[in-house]
Design a protein around this motif. Sequence first.
Motif, mmCIF file in Angstrom:
data_model
loop_
_atom_site.group_PDB
_atom_site.id
_atom_site.type_symbol
_atom_site.label_atom_id
_atom_site.label_comp_id
_atom_site.label_asym_id
_atom_site.label_seq_id
_atom_site.Cartn_x
_atom_site.Cartn_y
_atom_site.Cartn_z
ATOM 1 N N ARG A 1 -13.028 -1.533 9.988
ATOM 2 C CA ARG A 1 -13.331 -0.733 8.792
ATOM 3 C C ARG A 1 -14.837 -0.522 8.633
ATOM 4 O O ARG A 1 -15.295 0.577 8.334
ATOM 5 N N VAL A 2 -15.617 -1.572 8.846
ATOM 6 C CA VAL A 2 -17.074 -1.472 8.714
ATOM 7 C C VAL A 2 -17.626 -0.502 9.758
ATOM 8 O O VAL A 2 -18.430 0.385 9.446
ATOM 9 N N CYS B 1 -11.683 -7.744 14.306
ATOM 10 C CA CYS B 1 -10.692 -7.871 13.237
ATOM 11 C C CYS B 1 -10.616 -6.555 12.454
ATOM 12 O O CYS B 1 -11.421 -5.650 12.659
ATOM 13 N N ARG B 2 -9.666 -6.475 11.519
ATOM 14 C CA ARG B 2 -9.512 -5.259 10.710
ATOM 15 C C ARG B 2 -10.772 -4.953 9.908
ATOM 16 O O ARG B 2 -11.158 -3.797 9.757
ATOM 17 N N ARG B 3 -11.387 -5.982 9.377
ATOM 18 C CA ARG B 3 -12.598 -5.781 8.583
ATOM 19 C C ARG B 3 -13.714 -5.183 9.440
ATOM 20 O O ARG B 3 -14.403 -4.263 9.015
ATOM 21 N N CYS B 4 -13.868 -5.695 10.653
ATOM 22 C CA CYS B 4 -14.885 -5.167 11.574
ATOM 23 C C CYS B 4 -14.613 -3.693 11.882
ATOM 24 O O CYS B 4 -15.538 -2.885 11.926
ATOM 25 N N ARG C 1 -16.705 3.160 8.940
ATOM 26 C CA ARG C 1 -17.568 3.775 7.916
ATOM 27 C C ARG C 1 -18.922 4.160 8.502
ATOM 28 O O ARG C 1 -19.460 5.224 8.214
#
Length: 85
Positions: free
Chosen positions: A32-33, A27-30, A36
Amino acid sequence: MMERKDPTEPAADTTRVVTVGLPPGMCRRCVRVLSRRVSDLPGVVSLEFDVAAGVLRVGGRVNPAVLRRAGLVPCPNDPDCRRLG
């Protein structure tokens, strides 16, 4: 005797791309994490996520051993590698 390079000479392009397999369905959150985490590694210049193909391309002078220590498994030099890390 040590030979010195001419400072007016352009630097050699030492950028390379290391391909890493991604798990399916990120997903998008994954993304982004993971972005980083990887962008903080020494030598990383660029990241290119291709979630549909299941790969992350890391550009720069990053050592594949550093990626392994970060929990990522570098793929062989095949842009279509789909191995999961």
